[in-house]
Design a protein around this motif. Structure first.
Motif: not given
Length: 161
Positions: A41-45, A47-52, A56-61, A77-82
């Motif tokens: 849970a910590v790793l997912k949060s 990844l979704e908070s630090k990687l964007p 400079h893109r949206n990240v979802t896991v 389900g790792f996705e990076v979107t513009e």
């Protein structure tokens, strides 16, 4: 039948063993719960908070799975979107399994690394720029110029007679 009285040294021994047994069980329970539930849970949060900010893109896991006993990590389900919502990169699943024996050798040896359905979109914008050019810029600073070679010293080389 009359039971002989236990001496003070033997009477405290079962309590001492029971105490260590309970402490060990508690530590194993904590390791299990933290490894299977808290760390994913910590790793997912993270990844979704630090990687964007870094990409400079949206990240979802979708899901992060960790098995602390076999030292494996799965990201699904790792996705990076513009920023405009267009796809940039994705993968259906990343699975990494570390060999336990490598930890005793103070190294990381991977037993298995598996990528399932990786995808990336490379777009060429007007002016010859690509959609990933901003990732190649290292913070806007240029590397320092290479140092000029110093003049060779005259005399004996160290270690030679």
């Amino acid at each position: 039948m009359i039971q002989p009285m236990a001496s003070p040294a033997t009477a405290s021994k079962p309590f001492f063993l029971r105490r260590w047994f309970l402490i060990t069980c508690g530590l194993v329970l904590f390791y299990t719960l933290a490894g299977f539930f808290l760390v994913p849970a910590v790793l997912k949060s993270q990844l979704e908070s630090k990687l964007p900010a870094m990409l400079h893109r949206n990240v979802t896991v979708q899901e992060v799975q960790i098995n602390p006993y076999v030292l494996s990590l799965g990201i699904k389900g790792f996705e990076v979107t513009e920023p405009d919502g267009q796809p940039f990169a994705s993968l259906e699943e990343l699975f990494v399994n570390i060999q336990l024996s490598s930890l005793f050798q103070r190294s990381l040896n991977f037993k298995e690394i598996r990528l399932k359905s990786p995808a990336a979109v490379i777009a060429l914008h007007p002016g010859g720029k690509t959609n990933f050019d901003d990732l190649l810029v290292g913070g806007g600073t240029e590397p320092p110029p290479p140092a000029e070679p110093s003049a060779p010293s005259r005399g004996r080389a160290p270690g030679r007679a």
